[in-house]
Write an enzyme that holds these catalytic residues in place. Structure first.
Site, PDB file in Angstrom:
ATOM      1  N   CYS A 237     -11.259  82.134 -72.316  1.00 24.55           N
ATOM      2  CA  CYS A 237     -12.183  81.665 -71.260  1.00 24.55           C
ATOM      3  C   CYS A 237     -13.551  81.288 -71.825  1.00 24.55           C
ATOM      4  O   CYS A 237     -14.315  80.561 -71.183  1.00 24.55           O
ATOM      5  CB  CYS A 237     -12.357  82.737 -70.194  1.00 24.55           C
ATOM      6  SG  CYS A 237     -10.802  83.157 -69.424  1.00 24.55           S
TER       7      CYS A 237
ATOM      8  N   HIS B 200     -18.173  80.591 -65.985  1.00 20.99           N
ATOM      9  CA  HIS B 200     -16.716  80.442 -66.039  1.00 20.99           C
ATOM     10  C   HIS B 200     -16.108  80.928 -64.722  1.00 20.99           C
ATOM     11  O   HIS B 200     -16.445  82.011 -64.231  1.00 20.99           O
ATOM     12  CB  HIS B 200     -16.172  81.246 -67.227  1.00 20.99           C
ATOM     13  CG  HIS B 200     -14.715  81.491 -67.118  1.00 20.99           C
ATOM     14  ND1 HIS B 200     -13.810  80.459 -67.002  1.00 20.99           N
ATOM     15  CD2 HIS B 200     -13.993  82.640 -67.064  1.00 20.99           C
ATOM     16  CE1 HIS B 200     -12.596  80.964 -66.895  1.00 20.99           C
ATOM     17  NE2 HIS B 200     -12.684  82.277 -66.928  1.00 20.99           N
TER      18      HIS B 200
ATOM     19  N   ASN C 210      -8.552  79.732 -61.848  1.00 25.51           N
ATOM     20  CA  ASN C 210      -9.154  79.925 -63.171  1.00 25.51           C
ATOM     21  C   ASN C 210      -8.473  78.967 -64.151  1.00 25.51           C
ATOM     22  O   ASN C 210      -7.279  79.085 -64.407  1.00 25.51           O
ATOM     23  CB  ASN C 210      -8.935  81.390 -63.578  1.00 25.51           C
ATOM     24  CG  ASN C 210      -9.538  81.739 -64.924  1.00 25.51           C
ATOM     25  OD1 ASN C 210      -9.885  80.850 -65.712  1.00 25.51           O
ATOM     26  ND2 ASN C 210      -9.652  83.026 -65.206  1.00 25.51           N
TER      27      ASN C 210
END
Ligand code: UT7
Length: 330
Positions: A113, A257, A287
């Site tokens: 990520c 993020h 995500n």
């Protein structure tokens, strides 16, 4: 002073939309649970046969169309992903081949990520050092083909979506406060197994029993990850502000993020920023790991929420654990 500026953005998501209700048809979950715990309403999944480099290529095409730059302007490629098309070679060379700009270097970043922030930091360093003038940085992920889309894997499977975001970073001689002001990278491998795919890997091959037990699917200790995410986001954003002698209220746009809307909200509350100064799109995409920050930047520019001269703070946290931030004068 030689600095690097982001001069173009672009993004792409595959057309197929998968809603929370769609997921509840294949596993024991519900729209209410997913929305309440994560903020996610839907995500995009690729059709069979579409890979990470394909999405990266589409995002790059859009970036070039919008920025008016051409393939010849690109000196080097950095591609961040945790879902490469193959074990090897990396998806960077596949993107390079699709773009048809053979012989320039292509580097894959494996920082999950935080991959985009790591890539940004590497690109910034290369440009400041005078090695390259224009670097293409892409975050791209195809998660859907690697998720356990059954009740066994529901805690992870409902979170992730496919997509790509791309930026073009260019050198500029300037005495002013412009472009990437600083980047800050961290990792703590003691937590590697809190969010990981155990197999297959070089340490142990995949056995039929492993397949049966689903050891080739991502596993996460959600609560532990959540707890660390909030504290690391806050500390790494503070680090970026302190380094540049900026106050929280000077941030024009915060792009974190997109892991969970509750995490973004907790960070926003800590920074005491009004909702319009924080960009979130997890509701529509879930995500998308390394793609989530460039995807958000690209949309924020399109929607007029990110303008030239704005002070933008980027931050990420994820598997590894890895975390990082960047402060950018857009
Ligand atoms: O991008 C990388 C970084 N990733 C993150 O930052 C993710 C961080 N973690 C999270 O966002 C949250 O921990 C989750 C959204 C993953 C989970 O939320 P939670 O509030 O921590 O829930 P939980 O894992 O504690 O599970 C609560 C309950 C459990 O049932 P019991 O034990 O209370 O009966 C789970 O079995 O919810 C159950 N559950 C589900 N129920 C319906 C877990 N997943 C699901 C699901 N649908 N998809």
């Amino acid at each position: 002073m030689r600095r690097s500026r982001i001069i173009g953005v672009g993004h792409y998501v595959p057309p197929k939309v998968v809603t929370n209700d769609d997921l509840s048809k294949v596993m024991d979950t519900s729209d209410a649970w997913i929305r309440e715990r994560t903020g996610i309403e839907k995500r995009h999944f690729v059709e069979k046969g579409v890979g990470t480099a394909d999405l990266a290529y589409e995002a790059t095409k859009r970036l070039l169309q919008k920025s008016g730059k051409s393939l010849q302007d690109i000196d080097f490629i950095i591609l961040a992903t945790l879902s490469p098309d193959y074990f090897f070679p990396g998806s960077g060379v596949l993107l390079q081949q699709k773009l048809g700009i053979n012989s320039i270097g292509a580097l894959d970043i494996r920082a999950q990520c935080t991959g985009f922030i790591y890539g940004l930091s590497v690109a910034d360093s290369m440009i400041r050092a005078g090695q390259y003038n224009r670097i293409l940085l892409v975050g791209s992920e195809v998660h859907s083909t690697g998720l356990d889309l059954t009740t066994r894997g529901r805690d992870v499977a409902v979170l992730f979506g496919d997509g790509a975001g791309a930026v073009l970073i260019e050198a500029k001689e300037t005495e002013g406060e412009e472009g990437i002001l600083s980047t800050h990278l961290h990792a703590d491998g003691r937590y590697a197994q809190e969010l990981w795919v155990e197999k297959p890997g070089s340490i142990v091959p995949l056995s039929p029993e492993d397949l049966e037990e689903g050891r080739h699917f991502p596993r996460m200790n959600g609560r532990e990850v959540f707890k660390h995410a909030v504290t690391k986001f806050i500390s790494v954003i503070d680090e970026a502000l302190t380094t540049n002698r900026k106050r929280k209220e000077e941030i024009d746009l915060l792009v974190v993020h997109q892991a969970n809307l509750r995490i973004s909200e907790a960070v926003r509350e800590y920074l005491k920023l009004p909702p319009e100064k924080v960009y979130n799109n997890i509701q529509r995409y879930g995500n998308t790991t390394a793609a989530s920050i460039p995807l958000a930047l690209s949309e924020a520019v399109e929607e007029g929420k990110l303008k030239k001269g704005n002070l933008v703070c980027l931050a990420a946290f994820g598997s590894g654990f890895t975390w990082g931030s960047a402060l950018v004068r857009w």
